[in-house]
Design a protein around this motif. Structure first.
Motif, PDB file in Angstrom:
ATOM      1  N   GLY A  22       0.790  -1.235   0.000  1.00  0.00           N
ATOM      2  CA  GLY A  22       0.000   0.000   0.000  1.00  0.00           C
ATOM      3  C   GLY A  22       0.814   1.273   0.000  1.00  0.00           C
ATOM      4  O   GLY A  22       0.643   2.116   0.895  1.00  0.00           O
ATOM      5  N   PRO A  23       1.717   1.471  -0.979  1.00  0.00           N
ATOM      6  CA  PRO A  23       2.499   2.715  -1.011  1.00  0.00           C
ATOM      7  C   PRO A  23       1.646   3.915  -1.404  1.00  0.00           C
ATOM      8  O   PRO A  23       0.487   3.773  -1.791  1.00  0.00           O
ATOM      9  N   PHE A  24       2.252   5.102  -1.314  1.00  0.00           N
ATOM     10  CA  PHE A  24       1.608   6.368  -1.696  1.00  0.00           C
ATOM     11  C   PHE A  24       0.329   6.624  -0.898  1.00  0.00           C
ATOM     12  O   PHE A  24      -0.619   7.232  -1.390  1.00  0.00           O
ATOM     13  N   GLY A  25       0.285   6.126   0.346  1.00  0.00           N
ATOM     14  CA  GLY A  25      -0.864   6.388   1.198  1.00  0.00           C
ATOM     15  C   GLY A  25      -2.071   5.531   0.929  1.00  0.00           C
ATOM     16  O   GLY A  25      -3.135   5.749   1.527  1.00  0.00           O
TER      17      GLY A  25
ATOM     18  N   ILE B 121      -7.415   2.947   1.429  1.00  0.00           N
ATOM     19  CA  ILE B 121      -8.222   2.067   0.587  1.00  0.00           C
ATOM     20  C   ILE B 121      -8.215   0.656   1.155  1.00  0.00           C
ATOM     21  O   ILE B 121      -7.146   0.120   1.459  1.00  0.00           O
ATOM     22  N   PRO B 122      -9.369   0.016   1.335  1.00  0.00           N
ATOM     23  CA  PRO B 122      -9.407  -1.396   1.757  1.00  0.00           C
ATOM     24  C   PRO B 122      -8.679  -2.280   0.750  1.00  0.00           C
ATOM     25  O   PRO B 122      -8.457  -1.892  -0.400  1.00  0.00           O
ATOM     26  N   PHE B 123      -8.349  -3.502   1.190  1.00  0.00           N
ATOM     27  CA  PHE B 123      -7.498  -4.365   0.360  1.00  0.00           C
ATOM     28  C   PHE B 123      -8.129  -4.670  -1.001  1.00  0.00           C
ATOM     29  O   PHE B 123      -7.440  -4.631  -2.023  1.00  0.00           O
ATOM     30  N   GLY B 124      -9.418  -4.989  -1.045  1.00  0.00           N
ATOM     31  CA  GLY B 124     -10.060  -5.348  -2.317  1.00  0.00           C
ATOM     32  C   GLY B 124      -9.975  -4.232  -3.341  1.00  0.00           C
ATOM     33  O   GLY B 124      -9.448  -4.439  -4.449  1.00  0.00           O
ATOM     34  N   PRO B 125     -10.470  -3.037  -3.020  1.00  0.00           N
ATOM     35  CA  PRO B 125     -10.342  -1.921  -3.970  1.00  0.00           C
ATOM     36  C   PRO B 125      -8.888  -1.556  -4.243  1.00  0.00           C
ATOM     37  O   PRO B 125      -8.553  -1.136  -5.352  1.00  0.00           O
ATOM     38  N   ARG B 126      -8.019  -1.726  -3.231  1.00  0.00           N
ATOM     39  CA  ARG B 126      -6.595  -1.414  -3.439  1.00  0.00           C
ATOM     40  C   ARG B 126      -5.970  -2.370  -4.460  1.00  0.00           C
ATOM     41  O   ARG B 126      -5.185  -1.965  -5.308  1.00  0.00           O
ATOM     42  N   LEU B 127      -6.341  -3.645  -4.357  1.00  0.00           N
ATOM     43  CA  LEU B 127      -5.849  -4.624  -5.330  1.00  0.00           C
ATOM     44  C   LEU B 127      -6.343  -4.272  -6.733  1.00  0.00           C
ATOM     45  O   LEU B 127      -5.585  -4.347  -7.711  1.00  0.00           O
TER      46      LEU B 127
END
Length: 253
Positions: free
Chosen positions: A37-40, A45-51
């Motif tokens: 999760g770089p750049f904040g 963001i939760p893991f699912g949307p982050r992925l």
């Protein structure tokens, strides 16, 4: 055959993305960024949307970066030294990657790329340019050539048996042209084409066949085309063969 710098760049993207090593690297980078999760993005963001965010951002920025780098190399390939392209490619890649990330962030979060993140993104772009230069310099596969010479060559005198360039109808004969000369053979063009074996080629006209690797230039001539071969001869391509030439990448789409 000749291609514009953009056609060359798009072809490079397709080739690199088709390589298993590139696919594995991209998947690994997506997972790494989604977990770290770089750049904040880790807290925001939760893991699912982050992925999902990184699954879109990583391949897209890599593709844009490769296009920019390949475009520069194709544009400057006539230079005596490779260094102008090697210097310009990272700058072009950085600009395009920054613009792409800004667009993605704007669409996803409603804000452009923050100044504090410019440095890491530019560094990432430089890495993309380096990876492109490294991957594109590697062979796609190693192949041992065990194929037999095309049967049509056995009909020629021994001193005329070079690489097959073209075949053209001459009355009831077929003129077979190789890198060592031309010969007339009493046969039909269709039968001659069936004897070309593993040589890649196209029937470009009802009276002409040409080996793909010996087509060095292709240009439209109204609804037809003119093909320049490696021996400087120019053969016409009929309107009905234009689609085949486009599918083979000889003429632009």
């Amino acid at each position: 055959m000749t291609h514009s710098p953009m056609q060359h760049a798009l072809r490079e993207v397709r080739e690199i993305f088709s390589r298993p090593i590139a696919q594995m690297i991209l998947c690994a980078v997506v997972l790494l960024l989604a977990v770290s999760g770089p750049f904040g993005t880790l807290d925001a963001i939760p893991f699912g949307p982050r992925l999902a965010y990184w699954a879109i951002t990583v391949p897209l920025t890599f593709a844009v970066g490769v296009i920019a780098s390949a475009f520069i190399f194709a544009l400057l390939r006539g230079q005596n030294s490779p260094w102008p392209a090697r210097v310009a490619a990272p700058f072009a890649t950085a600009i395009m990657v920054v613009l792409t990330v800004s667009m993605i962030n704007w669409l996803a979060f409603g804000v452009p790329l923050q100044p504090m993140h410019m440095g890491p993104v530019v560094l990432t772009a430089a890495v993309i340019a380096f990876l492109f230069q490294h991957i594109s310099s590697q062979p796609t596969y190693v192949q041992i050539n065990t194929s037999e010479p095309p049967t049509i060559l056995q009909r020629l005198d021994l001193h005329k048996r070079g690489e097959l360039i073209s075949m053209s109808v001459q009355d009831h004969y077929v003129e077979v042209t190789t890198t060592k000369g031309a010969s007339l053979i009493l046969m039909r063009l269709g039968d001659a084409m069936r004897e070309t074996g593993d040589v890649e080629g196209l029937q470009i006209h009802r009276s002409h066949w040409a080996a793909t690797q010996h087509i060095v230039k292709a240009e439209r001539n109204g609804d037809k085309a003119l093909l320049t071969l490696s021996d400087a001869r120019v053969l016409p391509a009929s309107r009905s063969r234009i689609k085949d030439l486009k599918d083979a990448g000889i003429l632009p789409l």
